[in-house]
Design a protein around this motif. Structure first.
Motif, PDB file in Angstrom:
ATOM      1  N   VAL A  24     -13.615  -3.871   4.154  1.00  0.00           N
ATOM      2  CA  VAL A  24     -13.412  -3.188   2.878  1.00  0.00           C
ATOM      3  C   VAL A  24     -12.438  -4.022   2.058  1.00  0.00           C
ATOM      4  CG1 VAL A  24     -12.620  -1.093   1.729  1.00  0.00           C
ATOM      5  CG2 VAL A  24     -13.773  -0.940   3.951  1.00  0.00           C
ATOM      6  N   LYS A  25     -12.889  -4.505   0.912  1.00  0.00           N
ATOM      7  CA  LYS A  25     -12.031  -5.322   0.064  1.00  0.00           C
ATOM      8  C   LYS A  25     -11.306  -4.435  -0.936  1.00  0.00           C
ATOM      9  CE  LYS A  25     -11.933  -9.674  -2.484  1.00  0.00           C
ATOM     10  NZ  LYS A  25     -12.730 -10.808  -3.020  1.00  0.00           N
ATOM     11  N   PHE A  60      -3.571  -8.569  -6.634  1.00  0.00           N
ATOM     12  CA  PHE A  60      -3.567  -8.602  -5.170  1.00  0.00           C
ATOM     13  C   PHE A  60      -4.973  -8.402  -4.638  1.00  0.00           C
ATOM     14  CE2 PHE A  60      -3.450  -4.087  -6.005  1.00  0.00           C
ATOM     15  CZ  PHE A  60      -4.167  -3.515  -4.967  1.00  0.00           C
ATOM     16  N   SER A  61      -5.175  -8.828  -3.411  1.00  0.00           N
ATOM     17  CA  SER A  61      -6.446  -8.647  -2.724  1.00  0.00           C
ATOM     18  C   SER A  61      -6.154  -8.473  -1.246  1.00  0.00           C
ATOM     19  CB  SER A  61      -7.358  -9.859  -2.952  1.00  0.00           C
ATOM     20  OG  SER A  61      -8.580  -9.689  -2.261  1.00  0.00           O
ATOM     21  N   LEU A  62      -6.767  -7.462  -0.654  1.00  0.00           N
ATOM     22  CA  LEU A  62      -6.504  -7.148   0.752  1.00  0.00           C
ATOM     23  C   LEU A  62      -7.817  -6.758   1.408  1.00  0.00           C
ATOM     24  CD1 LEU A  62      -3.976  -6.950   2.577  1.00  0.00           C
ATOM     25  CD2 LEU A  62      -3.845  -4.535   1.978  1.00  0.00           C
ATOM     26  N   LYS A  63      -8.148  -7.415   2.506  1.00  0.00           N
ATOM     27  CA  LYS A  63      -9.364  -7.081   3.235  1.00  0.00           C
ATOM     28  C   LYS A  63      -9.009  -6.205   4.430  1.00  0.00           C
ATOM     29  CE  LYS A  63     -11.962 -11.089   1.668  1.00  0.00           C
ATOM     30  NZ  LYS A  63     -12.577 -12.380   2.020  1.00  0.00           N
ATOM     31  N   LEU A  64      -9.557  -5.001   4.442  1.00  0.00           N
ATOM     32  CA  LEU A  64      -9.258  -4.015   5.482  1.00  0.00           C
ATOM     33  C   LEU A  64     -10.549  -3.645   6.206  1.00  0.00           C
ATOM     34  CD1 LEU A  64      -6.968  -1.718   3.299  1.00  0.00           C
ATOM     35  CD2 LEU A  64      -6.225  -3.524   4.849  1.00  0.00           C
ATOM     36  N   SER A  65     -10.422  -2.871   7.268  1.00  0.00           N
ATOM     37  CA  SER A  65     -11.599  -2.354   7.960  1.00  0.00           C
ATOM     38  C   SER A  65     -11.810  -0.902   7.525  1.00  0.00           C
ATOM     39  CB  SER A  65     -11.405  -2.418   9.478  1.00  0.00           C
ATOM     40  OG  SER A  65     -10.443  -1.462   9.892  1.00  0.00           O
ATOM     41  N   LYS A  66     -12.981  -0.369   7.793  1.00  0.00           N
ATOM     42  CA  LYS A  66     -13.270   1.020   7.424  1.00  0.00           C
ATOM     43  C   LYS A  66     -12.345   2.002   8.140  1.00  0.00           C
ATOM     44  CE  LYS A  66     -18.043   0.407   5.927  1.00  0.00           C
ATOM     45  NZ  LYS A  66     -19.455   0.790   6.112  1.00  0.00           N
ATOM     46  N   GLU A  67     -11.772   1.562   9.248  1.00  0.00           N
ATOM     47  CA  GLU A  67     -10.825   2.408   9.978  1.00  0.00           C
ATOM     48  C   GLU A  67      -9.546   2.644   9.177  1.00  0.00           C
ATOM     49  OE1 GLU A  67     -10.171   0.331  13.578  1.00  0.00           O
ATOM     50  OE2 GLU A  67     -12.134   0.803  14.446  1.00  0.00           O
ATOM     51  N   LYS A  84       2.905   5.055  -2.917  1.00  0.00           N
ATOM     52  CA  LYS A  84       1.957   5.196  -1.814  1.00  0.00           C
ATOM     53  C   LYS A  84       0.688   5.883  -2.298  1.00  0.00           C
ATOM     54  CE  LYS A  84       5.192   5.356   2.093  1.00  0.00           C
ATOM     55  NZ  LYS A  84       5.617   6.120   3.286  1.00  0.00           N
ATOM     56  N   ILE A  85      -0.433   5.430  -1.774  1.00  0.00           N
ATOM     57  CA  ILE A  85      -1.720   6.045  -2.076  1.00  0.00           C
ATOM     58  C   ILE A  85      -2.656   5.808  -0.901  1.00  0.00           C
ATOM     59  CG2 ILE A  85      -2.592   3.975  -3.259  1.00  0.00           C
ATOM     60  CD1 ILE A  85      -4.152   5.860  -5.131  1.00  0.00           C
ATOM     61  N   LYS A  86      -3.484   6.800  -0.578  1.00  0.00           N
ATOM     62  CA  LYS A  86      -4.449   6.630   0.505  1.00  0.00           C
ATOM     63  C   LYS A  86      -5.471   5.571   0.086  1.00  0.00           C
ATOM     64  CE  LYS A  86      -7.318   9.943   1.898  1.00  0.00           C
ATOM     65  NZ  LYS A  86      -7.766  11.225   2.508  1.00  0.00           N
ATOM     66  N   VAL A  87      -5.841   4.716   1.021  1.00  0.00           N
ATOM     67  CA  VAL A  87      -6.756   3.612   0.729  1.00  0.00           C
ATOM     68  C   VAL A  87      -8.034   4.123   0.082  1.00  0.00           C
ATOM     69  CG1 VAL A  87      -8.170   1.772   1.728  1.00  0.00           C
ATOM     70  CG2 VAL A  87      -5.832   2.129   2.544  1.00  0.00           C
ATOM     71  N   GLN A  88      -8.632   5.172   0.645  1.00  0.00           N
ATOM     72  CA  GLN A  88      -9.878   5.714   0.099  1.00  0.00           C
ATOM     73  C   GLN A  88      -9.688   6.232  -1.323  1.00  0.00           C
ATOM     74  OE1 GLN A  88     -13.292   6.053   1.815  1.00  0.00           O
ATOM     75  NE2 GLN A  88     -13.396   5.885  -0.415  1.00  0.00           N
ATOM     76  N   ASP A  89      -8.558   6.881  -1.594  1.00  0.00           N
ATOM     77  CA  ASP A  89      -8.290   7.398  -2.942  1.00  0.00           C
ATOM     78  C   ASP A  89      -8.185   6.258  -3.947  1.00  0.00           C
ATOM     79  OD1 ASP A  89      -8.304   9.948  -1.950  1.00  0.00           O
ATOM     80  OD2 ASP A  89      -6.112  10.151  -1.868  1.00  0.00           O
ATOM     81  N   TYR A  90      -7.565   5.148  -3.532  1.00  0.00           N
ATOM     82  CA  TYR A  90      -7.447   4.005  -4.442  1.00  0.00           C
ATOM     83  C   TYR A  90      -8.825   3.405  -4.731  1.00  0.00           C
ATOM     84  CZ  TYR A  90      -6.352  -0.494  -6.453  1.00  0.00           C
ATOM     85  OH  TYR A  90      -6.328  -1.570  -7.294  1.00  0.00           O
TER      86      TYR A  90
END
Length: 387
Positions: A24-25, A60-67, A84-90
Motif C-alpha cells: 500500500v503506497k 513524503f512517500s511510504l510503502k506499507l502492507s495491508k496489515e 495522528k491519523i489511521k492509515v486507512q482514514d488517510y
C-alpha cells in the motif's frame, strides 16, 4: 523443458503480482495552517518502527502492507504539534495533505537561566534520553560529487548499521546491501579512503569530546517537539569565532532533538522510538575543497583559476529501526579503505522500485537533471550501463 520454463515464468509473475497487491503506497505532503510545506518531518508508524522523512518540499512517500491499514500514522516536526491519523482514514481522504498545527511556545522565565546550563544538562543526560542499547538502522545514503559547482557523479547505497547511540564514537557494524550509481563524469576523481557513512557518526560532536565550556552560549529561540517545549541555544567557539553549533533541547527531558554545526553545514535530526528514546532520523552535510588542475583542464573547463571547486553533498535518511537483538543481522562489508563510488555491490532495479523512500528533493531533482543533461542519458539508463 519448455513446460518447466513456462511454469517458472508463471511462478515468478504470480509472486511479483502478489507482492505488488500487498503493498500500500501512502504519499502526500505535510503543510502548516498557512499552507507552507514542512521539510524533514518524521512520518511513520511508531509502534512498528516504520518511518521516513518528508523532503525539502514537505512531500513524503511510504510503502506499507495491508496489515498496516489499521495502524496510526504519526507526523512529528520541530515547532508543531504531533498529528495522528489511521492509515486507512488517510488513504480515504480526497486531498492527500496533512495539516499540522504550529505549537506556540512561550518559555518566559525559563530562558533567564544561563543557556550553558541546558547544554551541560543535555550532554549529561544523553544516556537517559537517547537510544543507547544496540539497535539496527536501515539507511538510504546518497552522495553527489560536484566539480566547479556542477554535479558529475551520484552514488546511492541502501545499508544497515549497528549503532549503540551517542555515547559511542562510531557505528559498530556497517553492511551495504544494495547500490546504484551514475556514469562518472568527473575530471578530478577525488576519492575518500572509507565509506562515507562512517563520517555520519565520526563527525558528530555529540559522540566525541564535546564540551559546553568551549563555547559562548546564547538563547536564539524556542520551539517544541511531540508535546515538549524546546529551547534553541547557539554556541560560538571561544577560540574559533566562525565555528558554531546549535542545539534544540527539551526543557523537561533535556533530550537533544536537533543538532546543527557550521563545519560542513551538517544537520542531525532525531526522533523518538516507541519507548520515547531518541535515535537518528535524518542527516545531511556538504564537504567542500579545492584542487590544483593542469593548464589543459583549466582551458577545457574555461576557468580563471588554477584550482577547481570540489564538493561532496551527503544525505542519509533512516528508513527503519530494529531493537530486537534476535532480529538484528549485520555482517560488516564496508570496513575497507574504499571510496563508496568504487564499492562492489549488486544493482537490483526491482529493489529500488519497491524501496520506500522520500520523493525526490529539490536538490536531488536539480542535480539529477544536470547529470542527465551532460550526455542526454537518463539516470535509469546509466544505472543499467554502469552497475
Amino acid at each position: 523443458m519448455k513446460t518447466n520454463k513456462i511454469f517458472f515464468f508463471l511462478l515468478i509473475f504470480s509472486i511479483k503480482l502478489f507482492s505488488q497487491q500487498s503493498i500500500v503506497k501512502v504519499e502526500g505532503v505535510i503543510i502548516d495552517s498557512g499552507k507552507t510545506t514542512i521539510p524533514y518531518a518524521a512520518i511513520g508508524i511508531v509502534s512498528k518502527s516504520i518511518g521516513t522523512s518528508s523532503n525539502d518540499d514537505g512531500e513524503f512517500s511510504l510503502k506499507l502492507s495491508k496489515e498496516n491499514l489499521t495502524d496510526s500514522l504519526t507526523v512529528s516536526s520541530i515547532g508543531f504539534k504531533s498529528f495522528k491519523i489511521k492509515v486507512q482514514d488517510y488513504i480515504n481522504q480526497k486531498e492527500k495533505t496533512i495539516i499540522i498545527q504550529e505549537d506556540v511556545v512561550s518559555l518566559g522565565e525559563i530562558t533567564l537561566i544561563k543557556p550553558d546550563y541546558y547544554v551541560k544538562k543535555a550532554l549529561k543526560n544523553i544516556k537517559k534520553t537517547s537510544l543507547n542499547s544496540q539497535h539496527q538502522l536501515s539507511i538510504l545514503y546518497r552522495r553527489f560529487s560536484t566539480e566547479n559547482n556542477t554535479p558529475r557523479f551520484l552514488v546511492e547505497h541502501y545499508l544497515n548499521v549497528i549503532d549503540r547511540g551517542l555515547t559511542i564514537p562510531e557505528f559498530e557494524e556497517i553492511e551495504v546491501l544494495e547500490g546504484r550509481k551514475s556514469v562518472d563524469y568527473r575530471y578530478v576523481k577525488e576519492k575518500q579512503p572509507f565509506h562515507a557513512i562512517e563520517m555520519v557518526a565520526k563527525q558528530n560532536p555529540l559522540r566525541g569530546d564535546f564540551y559546553a565550556s568551549d563555547y559562548d552560549w546564547k538563547v536564539t529561540g524556542e520551539s517544541s517537539y511531540d508535546g515538549e517545549d524546546l529551547i534553541i541555544v547557539e554556541g560560538e567557539n571561544k577560540e574559533v569565532p566562525t565555528s558554531w553549533v546549535r542545539l534544540y533541547i527539551g526543557i523537561e527531558t533535556f533530550g537533544i532533538y536537533k543538532f546543527e554545526k557550521s563545519h560542513n553545514q551538517a544537520v542531525y535530526i532525531y526522533k523518538k522510538d516507541k519507548e520515547g528514546k531518541l535515535y537518528l532520523s535524518y542527516h545531511n552535510r556538504e564537504w567542500k575543497s579545492q584542487e590544483l588542475i593542469s593548464p589543459y583542464l583549466k582551458g577545457l573547463l574555461k576557468l580563471n583559476s588554477n584550482k577547481i571547486d570540489l564538493s561532496y553533498r551527503h544525505e542519509a535518511v533512516v528508513l527503519g529501526i530494529e531493537t530486537d537483538w534476535k532480529k538484528i543481522n549485520v555482517k560488516t562489508n564496508a570496513r575497507i579503505r574504499t571510496d563508496m563510488g568504487d564499492f562492489k555491490v549488486p544493482y537490483d532495479p526491482i529493489f529500488w522500485e519497491n524501496l520506500s523512500i522520500p520523493p525526490d528533493s529539490k536538490f536531488y531533482i536539480k542535480n539529477k537533471k544536470e547529470l542527465e543533461a551532460i550526455f542526454g542519458v537518463p539516470l535509469k539508463t546509466q544505472y543499467k550501463a554502469v552497475n
